[in-house]
Design an enzyme around this catalytic site. Structure first.
Site, mmCIF file in Angstrom:
data_model
loop_
_atom_site.group_PDB
_atom_site.id
_atom_site.type_symbol
_atom_site.label_atom_id
_atom_site.label_comp_id
_atom_site.label_asym_id
_atom_site.label_seq_id
_atom_site.Cartn_x
_atom_site.Cartn_y
_atom_site.Cartn_z
ATOM 1 N N LYS A 159 -2.791 74.727 18.569
ATOM 2 C CA LYS A 159 -1.721 74.713 18.035
ATOM 3 C C LYS A 159 -0.768 73.784 18.645
ATOM 4 C CE LYS A 159 3.115 76.945 19.610
ATOM 5 N NZ LYS A 159 3.626 77.307 18.347
HETATM 6 N N1 PPE Z 1 2.152 80.711 13.273
HETATM 7 C C1 PPE Z 1 3.022 79.718 13.510
HETATM 8 C C2 PPE Z 1 2.826 78.323 13.066
HETATM 9 C C3 PPE Z 1 3.660 79.217 14.854
HETATM 10 O O1 PPE Z 1 3.719 77.452 15.598
HETATM 11 C C4 PPE Z 1 3.769 80.383 15.489
HETATM 12 C C5 PPE Z 1 4.469 79.940 16.916
HETATM 13 C C6 PPE Z 1 3.844 81.429 15.026
HETATM 14 C C7 PPE Z 1 3.018 81.406 14.070
HETATM 15 C C8 PPE Z 1 3.294 82.450 15.782
HETATM 16 O O2 PPE Z 1 3.091 82.756 17.304
HETATM 17 P P1 PPE Z 1 3.748 83.379 18.871
HETATM 18 O O3 PPE Z 1 5.008 82.495 18.897
HETATM 19 O O4 PPE Z 1 2.390 83.270 19.476
HETATM 20 O O5 PPE Z 1 4.163 84.768 17.784
HETATM 21 N N2 PPE Z 1 5.882 78.878 16.437
HETATM 22 C C9 PPE Z 1 6.181 78.936 18.013
HETATM 23 C C10 PPE Z 1 6.746 76.879 17.664
HETATM 24 C C11 PPE Z 1 8.228 77.633 16.954
HETATM 25 C C12 PPE Z 1 9.084 76.861 16.501
HETATM 26 O O6 PPE Z 1 9.737 76.350 15.658
HETATM 27 O O7 PPE Z 1 9.181 75.074 17.431
HETATM 28 C C13 PPE Z 1 6.796 79.595 18.599
HETATM 29 O O8 PPE Z 1 7.888 80.533 17.866
HETATM 30 O O9 PPE Z 1 7.988 79.742 19.842
#
Ligand code: PPE
Length: 307
Positions: A159
């Protein structure tokens, strides 16, 4: 989504006043997107505030750093404690937490290795990322003209902050075209994910979510949804999907920490089924909503209490 200031931010092991959590303009990550971060939520439970799957988020943060060869100067347990401290010291209940590992001031140039590694953790109250209306009735999504990074261009397993320019381009394109969210495809044309959320398709009782190899982050909400769905007796597979699988699905929904579980009402103006959130989506949404608040006995371990 505006940030609502609290009192203290944790920076490199100390709590500093919100307004004093500053960095130098020549910080490496500001120029090259060389940091890694997490998005975590805490919820109010009957036993006080609890951070949802905190240990797993900190593992992913350290794994992301490992991919980028960033040596984080804090251990897993130190970071877990730091997150809890930020929630507690600011008197927060339900909130969003943003840990960031960034390369600071000291060196300029593409080699990040000599830069100091800084860590900050901030938390604030943050509502529905895609709006209450989206959570209730679903959002309208558009396949982006921007492709998700190929895993050999930017690794989706980490990330990384710089990775998100791709998501921002897609998000702005979708918003300007009148949609709520973008869906990105991989360079091979498979469905990857949304700008900050994973995707799920329900078809004929089977649930499918795309793999990391299609450019999707391995989501912690995605993993929670998978567990909930399997416990409900729905088979879940991690497999490649084509854009037409979205058009022809019985249900489509997205999952993420910020967004939580949100139905997708239409994709490229093709209304998903009858356009209303489907029964599987609803069921998973409800159980997820209860689980994060510590109301489901079998998922209580996901709630890591602050006090
Ligand atoms: N894909 C991406 C690209 C992503 O950034 C997130 C989280 C997810 C999938 C889902 O992952 P999880 O949160 O572990 O279920 N995105 C984070 C950041 C969002 C933002 O806009 O900044 C979040 O949801 O906190």
């Amino acid at each position: 989504m505006p940030i609502v200031a609290t009192e203290k931010i944790w920076m490199d092991g100390e709590l500093v006043d919100w307004d004093m959590a500053r960095i130098h303009v020549l910080s490496h990550t500001l120029h090259y997107g060389s940091g890694v971060f997490e998005g975590i939520r805490a919820y109010m439970t009957s036993a006080g505030p609890a951070v949802f799957r905190l240990s797993d988020h900190v593992i992913r943060l350290l794994d992301s750093a490992r991919v980028y060869l960033i040596d984080v100067p804090f251990t897993h347990s130190e970071l877990v404690e730091a997150v809890k401290q930020v929630v507690a010291v600011n008197g927060l209940g339900a909130c969003y937490i943003r840990p960031l590992v960034f390369l600071g001031y000291g060196e300029m140039g593409l080699n990040p290795l000599p830069c100091p590694v800084n860590v900050s953790i901030a938390a604030w109250e943050w509502g529905s990322y895609l709006g209450d209306e989206g959570v209730a009735s679903g959002v309208r999504a558009k396949i982006s003209s921007w492709q998700r990074h190929d895993p050999n261009a930017v690794p989706p397993a980490a990330k990384g902050t710089g990775m998100y320019v791709n998501s921002s381009l897609a998000k702005v394109e979708a918003l300007k075209a009148g949609y709520d969210e973008a869906i990105l495809l991989s360079s091979q044309g498979y469905v990857s994910e949304c700008t900050g959320e994973n995707l799920f398709v329900v078809k004929g009782g089977r649930i499918v979510t795309p793999p990391v190899s299609a450019g999707a982050l391995e989501g912690i909400t995605q993993a929670s949804v998978t567990t909930i769905a399997r416990d409900l007796g729905h088979p879940v597979e991690v497999a490649n999907l084509l854009r037409t699988d979205l058009y022809l699905a019985d249900e489509v929904f997205l999952s993420g920490t910020a967004a939580e579980v949100v139905p997708i009402r239409s994709v490229d103006d093709r209304v998903v089924a009858d356009g209303k959130p489907g029964p599987v989506t609803r069921q998973i949404q409800e159980i997820f909503h209860a689980a994060v608040r510590g109301e489901v006995a079998q998922y209580k371990d996901w709630c890591e209490h602050v006090g």
